[in-house]
Design an enzyme around this catalytic site. Structure first.
Site, mmCIF file in Angstrom:
data_model
loop_
_atom_site.group_PDB
_atom_site.id
_atom_site.type_symbol
_atom_site.label_atom_id
_atom_site.label_comp_id
_atom_site.label_asym_id
_atom_site.label_seq_id
_atom_site.Cartn_x
_atom_site.Cartn_y
_atom_site.Cartn_z
ATOM 1 N N ARG A 16 -11.076 -5.089 63.996
ATOM 2 C CA ARG A 16 -10.035 -6.008 64.476
ATOM 3 C C ARG A 16 -10.669 -7.213 65.187
ATOM 4 O O ARG A 16 -10.613 -8.328 64.692
ATOM 5 C CB ARG A 16 -9.059 -5.248 65.395
ATOM 6 C CG ARG A 16 -7.776 -6.013 65.697
ATOM 7 C CD ARG A 16 -7.901 -7.084 66.764
ATOM 8 N NE ARG A 16 -8.384 -6.582 68.057
ATOM 9 C CZ ARG A 16 -8.750 -7.389 69.048
ATOM 10 N NH1 ARG A 16 -8.694 -8.703 68.920
ATOM 11 N NH2 ARG A 16 -9.212 -6.881 70.185
ATOM 12 N N HIS A 208 -14.551 -4.364 78.148
ATOM 13 C CA HIS A 208 -14.543 -5.017 76.824
ATOM 14 C C HIS A 208 -15.319 -6.325 76.992
ATOM 15 O O HIS A 208 -14.788 -7.330 77.440
ATOM 16 C CB HIS A 208 -13.069 -5.265 76.442
ATOM 17 C CG HIS A 208 -12.841 -5.984 75.162
ATOM 18 N ND1 HIS A 208 -12.372 -5.350 74.028
ATOM 19 C CD2 HIS A 208 -12.950 -7.286 74.814
ATOM 20 C CE1 HIS A 208 -12.211 -6.223 73.049
ATOM 21 N NE2 HIS A 208 -12.562 -7.415 73.504
ATOM 22 N N HIS A 210 -17.589 -9.375 75.629
ATOM 23 C CA HIS A 210 -18.162 -10.211 74.562
ATOM 24 C C HIS A 210 -19.550 -10.640 75.048
ATOM 25 O O HIS A 210 -19.796 -10.755 76.247
ATOM 26 C CB HIS A 210 -17.238 -11.393 74.268
ATOM 27 C CG HIS A 210 -16.022 -10.980 73.488
ATOM 28 N ND1 HIS A 210 -15.903 -11.147 72.134
ATOM 29 C CD2 HIS A 210 -14.879 -10.355 73.872
ATOM 30 C CE1 HIS A 210 -14.737 -10.673 71.713
ATOM 31 N NE2 HIS A 210 -14.096 -10.182 72.755
ATOM 32 N N CYS A 241 -12.872 -14.472 69.389
ATOM 33 C CA CYS A 241 -11.412 -14.542 69.485
ATOM 34 C C CYS A 241 -11.022 -15.908 68.978
ATOM 35 O O CYS A 241 -11.534 -16.923 69.453
ATOM 36 C CB CYS A 241 -10.945 -14.366 70.924
ATOM 37 S SG CYS A 241 -9.157 -14.651 71.111
ATOM 38 N N ASN A 250 -18.235 -9.230 70.240
ATOM 39 C CA ASN A 250 -18.319 -8.194 71.269
ATOM 40 C C ASN A 250 -19.751 -7.685 71.305
ATOM 41 O O ASN A 250 -20.495 -7.824 70.345
ATOM 42 C CB ASN A 250 -17.443 -6.992 70.893
ATOM 43 C CG ASN A 250 -15.995 -7.339 70.808
ATOM 44 O OD1 ASN A 250 -15.534 -7.796 69.780
ATOM 45 N ND2 ASN A 250 -15.277 -7.131 71.881
#
Ligand code: HMG
Ligand code: MG
Length: 306
Positions: A16, A208, A210, A241, A250
């Site tokens: 995703r 999370h 990046h 993103c 990420n």
């Protein structure tokens, strides 16, 4: 050493968060092949796709096909990102185990990513969470731009804590703190986690990160020291993103796994199978992996077979 968790749960977000940012079209069969390989590698949670507006993120327009094509592995949790009730409908029809909602910590990013204010997004996510729970799905929440916003710069930890607490009120079993543009450093991350964990217990928080500025592993290490035990990562370091200019992928799952193995922390993930999944998607994208550990381990394996 004693303060580290004995076990860490890795949430694989490459299909995703990674593939939503690819310029080239990735066919659904490749996405399906990737998800199945990641499940086979032992990743117990895989964010598989998103049911968002295809006008906003055309890369995820094949969500229905991807969800229909994967081979469900017992024990694997297949998660999908949803921005509204329409997305939830798609998620339920597709048989997702979990949905993820994703408000932001700043107003500018909320407008760019969701076309509404933070308060409006919480109001919109409330029935999404309630309906999802009623339908028997688990609900995960993200807070975006927790360590820096591409439009507003520095972000107050208290603002992040407030949104995280609201997500728990809405029924999220876990809140993942997103360093969307990867500007965070361990000191800032420590201050953030201190503030947020006063409102939401560390057991319910995930990281999370990046890796835009190369700080993701250092941030994870800081979070581990503070007792965090769930991290999102992306195979081969895919990603970014679409609404965060300059954001890169990420942190690579292989790099996180290498770090955790070195600390003796259990994940249930098999490095060899993970490297195969990375090779599969890199072959398709026709570019080398962004994972440092992945690259080094592949070269080592090559040398050993010569
Ligand atoms: P909007 O334009 O205000 O919404 O967008 P709308 O309700 O006016 O709908 C516009 C069109 O989209 C309509 O189609 C809707 O039917 C359709 P039209 O009638 O014009 O043909 N639509 C949908 N179609 C399919 N599925 C849906 C859906 N919803 C509406 N669910 C909206 C508002 C929230 C929909 C839009 O802003 C959106 O989809 N945003 C998602 C953006 C996104 O996916 N960003 C990337 C993920 S977030 C991220 O990467 C950060 C994260 O990784 C954490 C971190 O790193 O920090 C999670
Ligand atoms: Mg992200």
């Amino acid at each position: 050493m004693d303060n580290y968790p004995r076990q860490v749960r890795l949430v694989e977000v490459g299909p995703r968060d990674g593939l939503q940012n690819e310029q080239a079209e990735v066919p659904a069969r490749i996405k399906i092949g990737l998800v199945d390989r990641l499940a086979a590698a032992g990743l117990a949670a895989i964010e598989t796709t998103s049911f968002v507006s295809p006008r906003w993120v055309p890369q995820m327009a094949d969500a229905v096909e991807v969800m229909a094509g994967i081979s469900r592995r017992p024990g694997t949790r297949y998660t999908v990102l949803v921005p509204n009730l329409k997305g939830l409908e798609g998620a339920i029809a597709s048989g997702a185990d979990e949905v993820a909602v994703f408000p932001a910590a700043t107003e500018s990013f909320s407008q760019r990513n969701l076309n509404c204010s933070i308060a409006e997004s919480i109001t919109r996510f409330a029935p999404v969470c309630a309906e999802a729970l009623r339908a028997g799905l688990a609900v995960r929440g993200y807070v975006s731009v927790v360590l820096g916003c591409p439009f507003e710069g520095a972000v107050e930890p208290s603002a992040v804590a407030e949104v995280a607490a609201r997500l728990v009120d809405l029924g999220c079993h876990e809140v993942s703190l997103g360093d969307t543009i990867g500007t965070g450093t361990p000191a800032a991350n420590g201050r953030l986690l201190e503030a947020v964990s006063r409102r939401v217990p560390m057991e319910r928080l995930a990281g999370h990160y990046h890796d835009t500025y190369g700080q993701a592993l250092a941030n994870i290490y800081r979070a581990l020291e503070m007792g965090m035990a769930v991290f999102d990562s992306s195979v081969a370091g895919l990603g970014g993103c679409p609404y965060a200019p300059g954001a890169t992928g990420n942190v690579a799952t292989e790099d996180v796994l290498y770090l955790l193995q070195g600390l003796g922390i259990e994940t249930g993930v098999d490095m060899g199978a993970l490297l195969e999944a990375a090779q599969f998607i890199c072959n398709h994208l026709d570019r080398p992996t962004s994972s440092r550990a992945g690259r080094a381990l592949a070269l080592k394996a090559q040398r050993e077979t010569q």
